[in-house]
Design a protein around this motif. Structure first.
Motif, mmCIF file in Angstrom:
data_model
loop_
_atom_site.group_PDB
_atom_site.id
_atom_site.type_symbol
_atom_site.label_atom_id
_atom_site.label_comp_id
_atom_site.label_asym_id
_atom_site.label_seq_id
_atom_site.Cartn_x
_atom_site.Cartn_y
_atom_site.Cartn_z
ATOM 1 N N ARG A 266 0.838 -1.220 0.000
ATOM 2 C CA ARG A 266 0.000 0.000 0.000
ATOM 3 C C ARG A 266 0.865 1.260 0.000
ATOM 4 N N ASN A 267 2.030 1.190 0.690
ATOM 5 C CA ASN A 267 2.948 2.345 0.730
ATOM 6 C C ASN A 267 3.731 2.477 -0.575
ATOM 7 N N ARG A 268 3.458 1.565 -1.519
ATOM 8 C CA ARG A 268 4.166 1.551 -2.817
ATOM 9 C C ARG A 268 5.669 1.444 -2.577
ATOM 10 N N TYR A 269 6.060 0.395 -1.853
ATOM 11 C CA TYR A 269 7.463 0.273 -1.444
ATOM 12 C C TYR A 269 8.398 0.037 -2.611
ATOM 13 N N MET A 270 7.886 -0.399 -3.753
ATOM 14 C CA MET A 270 8.687 -0.452 -4.980
ATOM 15 C C MET A 270 8.139 0.625 -5.902
ATOM 16 N N SER A 271 9.036 1.340 -6.602
ATOM 17 C CA SER A 271 8.566 2.437 -7.454
ATOM 18 C C SER A 271 7.584 1.910 -8.509
ATOM 19 N N LEU A 272 7.748 0.645 -8.884
ATOM 20 C CA LEU A 272 6.835 -0.015 -9.819
ATOM 21 C C LEU A 272 5.363 0.133 -9.388
ATOM 22 N N LEU A 273 5.125 0.117 -8.067
ATOM 23 C CA LEU A 273 3.743 0.144 -7.567
ATOM 24 C C LEU A 273 3.100 1.522 -7.729
ATOM 25 N N SER A 274 3.945 2.529 -8.044
ATOM 26 C CA SER A 274 3.367 3.864 -8.223
ATOM 27 C C SER A 274 2.598 3.969 -9.552
ATOM 28 N N TYR A 275 2.703 2.943 -10.404
ATOM 29 C CA TYR A 275 1.939 2.943 -11.654
ATOM 30 C C TYR A 275 0.489 2.508 -11.432
ATOM 31 N N PHE A 276 0.166 2.082 -10.211
ATOM 32 C CA PHE A 276 -1.195 1.618 -9.912
ATOM 33 C C PHE A 276 -1.887 2.641 -9.024
#
Ligand code: SAM
Length: 237
Positions: free
Chosen positions: A192-202
């Motif tokens: 949920r904290n977008r710990y990988m920058s990849l997760l910021s695309y969601f």
């Protein structure tokens, strides 16, 4: 990411010690060496370099990340983009360097081969450049769309080795793995904290659906997996 980076990424002192050992074993920093950590983030791994080197330059594009680099007489923090360093446009980071670390930053750049060639030109004769990154595919307990997006964007470590060779370095690719276990709820919070920058695309809604997908696949109290890293070491003649 800067505010929560260490909380999510440091994992444990055992992980930091293991990764620092992997880095130092390859960079073989000697007394009097000048080191650079390009894309240093909060300096998690610059600390190990600075303990061995006579001086270390740590460069990052994010002022918020650099603000967390520990103060040390041997460390110079420089706010700059790796592309500008590679092009020789950053006076405080022109080298020559004996050892250079690029840990999980190259995937943020466009012209990777050009960046590697530029940085190779900043190495002293006998100098070493180490690229540390995730492999082309990861087996993290993420949701399927995130794993697919990762594979689509991650540069293959063998391409990095090829770019080093094209830049005149001797290159060697090795892998090492560290076993990780997280409480399931903690891991879901990291997602949920977008710990990988990849997760910021969601967006938030997609991420919440992803969290539910992960929870369904991991109904237990913990999630365990192996974190495998590629180490691409280039050496200048
Ligand atoms: C995944 S973090 C890795 C940080 C550090 N190397 C580590 O392993 O802890 C990626 C870092 O690259 C930095 N970064 C992203 N694009 C960059 C660029 N073009 N030039 C310099 N730094 C960049 C980010 O600010 C971030 O601190």
């Amino acid at each position: 990411l800067a505010a929560t980076y260490d909380e999510n990424w440091a994992y444990s002192s055992a992980f930091l010690e293991w990764m620092t050992g992997c880095i130092l074993a390859r960079l073989r920093i000697g007394d009097g060496d000048v080191a650079a950590d390009i894309g240093c983030g909060t300096g998690l791994f610059t600390r190990g370099l600075a303990e061995r080197a006579a001086a270390a330059v740590c460069v990052d594009a994010s002022e918020a990340m650099l603000a967390q680099v520990p103060a040390s007489g041997r460390l110079t923090a420089v706010a700059a983009r790796v592309e500008d360093v590679a092009a020789g446009r950053v006076p405080q980071a022109r080298g020559p360097f004996d050892a250079m670390l690029l840990k999980e930053v190259l995937h943020h750049t466009g012209d990777r081969a050009g960046v590697i060639a530029g940085l190779a030109g900043l190495l002293r004769s006998g100098g070493r450049m180490l690229v540390v990154q995730l492999p082309g595919r990861i087996s993290y307990p993420l949701f399927a769309a995130a794993l697919e997006l990762f594979a689509a964007h991650q540069p293959g470590p063998d391409q990095i080795a090829e770019s080093m060779r094209a830049a005149g370095l001797r290159a060697e690719l090795t892998y090492e793995s560290f076993p990780l276990t997280f409480g399931t709820e903690r891991y879901l919070q990291m997602v949920r904290n977008r710990y990988m920058s990849l997760l910021s695309y969601f967006d938030d809604e997609q991420l919440e659906a992803g969290v539910e997908e992960i929870r369904a696949a991991h109904p237990g109290k913990t999630v365990a997996f192996c974190d495998t890293f590629a180490f691409v070491l280039g050496a200048a003649a």
